[in-house]
Design a protein around this motif. Structure first.
Motif, short mmCIF file in Angstrom:
data_model
loop_
_atom_site.label_atom_id
_atom_site.label_comp_id
_atom_site.label_asym_id
_atom_site.label_seq_id
_atom_site.Cartn_x
_atom_site.Cartn_y
_atom_site.Cartn_z
N ILE A 10 1.99 5.40 -7.08
CA ILE A 10 1.72 4.39 -6.06
C ILE A 10 1.65 5.07 -4.69
N TRP A 11 0.66 4.68 -3.90
CA TRP A 11 0.54 5.09 -2.51
C TRP A 11 0.68 3.85 -1.66
N PHE A 12 1.09 4.02 -0.40
CA PHE A 12 1.28 2.90 0.51
C PHE A 12 0.40 3.12 1.73
N SER A 13 -0.50 2.18 1.96
CA SER A 13 -1.38 2.24 3.12
C SER A 13 -0.77 1.40 4.23
N LEU A 14 -0.76 1.92 5.46
CA LEU A 14 -0.22 1.20 6.61
C LEU A 14 -1.31 0.97 7.62
N SER A 15 -1.47 -0.28 8.04
CA SER A 15 -2.41 -0.57 9.13
C SER A 15 -1.68 -1.41 10.17
N ILE A 16 -2.01 -1.15 11.44
CA ILE A 16 -1.44 -1.86 12.58
C ILE A 16 -2.58 -2.58 13.29
N ASP A 17 -2.49 -3.91 13.34
CA ASP A 17 -3.57 -4.73 13.90
C ASP A 17 -4.93 -4.31 13.35
N GLY A 18 -4.99 -4.04 12.06
CA GLY A 18 -6.25 -3.71 11.40
C GLY A 18 -6.65 -2.25 11.45
N GLU A 19 -5.96 -1.42 12.24
CA GLU A 19 -6.29 0.00 12.33
C GLU A 19 -5.41 0.80 11.37
N SER A 20 -6.05 1.54 10.49
CA SER A 20 -5.32 2.30 9.49
C SER A 20 -4.57 3.48 10.11
N VAL A 80 3.95 2.61 23.15
CA VAL A 80 5.14 1.82 23.48
C VAL A 80 5.62 2.13 24.89
N GLN A 81 5.39 3.35 25.36
CA GLN A 81 5.82 3.76 26.71
C GLN A 81 5.09 2.99 27.80
N THR A 82 3.90 2.51 27.52
CA THR A 82 3.12 1.82 28.55
C THR A 82 3.30 0.31 28.50
N GLY A 83 4.21 -0.16 27.70
CA GLY A 83 4.47 -1.60 27.59
C GLY A 83 4.61 -1.98 26.13
N ILE A 84 5.59 -2.81 25.87
CA ILE A 84 5.86 -3.17 24.48
C ILE A 84 4.89 -4.24 24.03
N LYS A 85 4.13 -3.88 23.02
CA LYS A 85 3.23 -4.83 22.37
C LYS A 85 3.69 -4.89 20.93
N ARG A 86 3.96 -6.06 20.42
CA ARG A 86 4.47 -6.21 19.06
C ARG A 86 3.33 -6.68 18.15
N PRO A 87 2.57 -5.74 17.59
CA PRO A 87 1.43 -6.10 16.75
C PRO A 87 1.87 -6.54 15.35
N THR A 88 0.92 -6.99 14.58
CA THR A 88 1.16 -7.25 13.17
C THR A 88 0.82 -5.99 12.39
N ALA A 89 1.35 -5.89 11.20
CA ALA A 89 1.07 -4.73 10.36
C ALA A 89 0.88 -5.20 8.93
N GLU A 90 0.34 -4.30 8.14
CA GLU A 90 0.15 -4.59 6.73
C GLU A 90 0.43 -3.32 5.94
N ILE A 91 1.27 -3.45 4.94
CA ILE A 91 1.54 -2.37 4.01
C ILE A 91 0.95 -2.78 2.67
N THR A 92 0.10 -1.93 2.12
CA THR A 92 -0.54 -2.22 0.85
C THR A 92 -0.15 -1.14 -0.15
N ALA A 93 0.36 -1.56 -1.29
CA ALA A 93 0.68 -0.62 -2.37
C ALA A 93 -0.58 -0.43 -3.21
N LEU A 94 -0.98 0.82 -3.38
CA LEU A 94 -2.22 1.16 -4.09
C LEU A 94 -1.94 2.08 -5.27
N ARG A 95 -2.66 1.86 -6.36
CA ARG A 95 -2.60 2.78 -7.48
C ARG A 95 -3.40 4.02 -7.16
N ALA A 96 -3.28 5.03 -8.00
CA ALA A 96 -4.00 6.29 -7.79
C ALA A 96 -5.51 6.09 -7.71
N ASP A 97 -6.03 5.07 -8.42
CA ASP A 97 -7.47 4.82 -8.40
C ASP A 97 -7.91 3.97 -7.20
N GLY A 98 -6.96 3.60 -6.32
CA GLY A 98 -7.28 2.83 -5.12
C GLY A 98 -7.17 1.33 -5.29
#
Length: 140
Positions: A10-20, A80-98
């Motif tokens: 299993i791999w875990f993909s992390l995106s913050i406000d849609g940016e991987s 974070v140093q230029t101002g705290i913005k609390r975005p949304t995130a998404e963690i996706t668990a992926l198999r080896a084949d994606g």
């Protein structure tokens, strides 16, 4: 439809406000805890009411070997140093084949810790990084 092996890598993909921010091979801390208040009702000796009060969420630790995506993590932490913005995130668990195993949406995410690799020629090992994030809950 063929059955998927739940024991596959299993791999875990992390995106913050849609940016991987890339893929991680370790994820720890996807958990929540409901605090319970105990209330004794007069005249009712058969049980004690257990009422939910507050939900807390643990920090999440993501680990991976050093990759070019490390610069994306550094950029996010620097923002974070230029101002705290609390975005949304998404963690996706992926198999080896994606293919996707599961997905967790997170509310109000904040990077709280990043640990880069130890580069020591005397003890060769895989250079790894650890990112720890806090959040205020899960989304639908």
């Amino acid at each position: 439809m063929p059955r998927q092996d739940p024991g596959s890598t299993i791999w875990f993909s992390l995106s913050i406000d849609g940016e991987s921010l890339g893929r991680f091979n370790g994820c720890d801390g996807l958990s929540s805890q409901v605090e319970v208040e105990h209330h004794q009702e007069g005249g009712n000796n058969g049980f004690v009411w257990q009422l939910p009060s507050r939900v807390t969420f643990s920090t999440i630790r993501l680990t991976r070997p050093l990759t070019p995506d490390t610069t994306k993590v550094a950029k996010w932490i620097s923002s974070v140093q230029t101002g705290i913005k609390r975005p949304t995130a998404e963690i996706t668990a992926l198999r080896a084949d994606g293919s996707e195993v599961a997905r967790w949406g997170l509310i109000d995410v904040l990077p709280v810790s990043w640990q880069g690799p130890t580069l020591d020629p005397g003890s060769p090992a895989v250079a790894t990084e650890v990112l720890e994030i806090a959040h205020h809950g899960f989304t639908d």
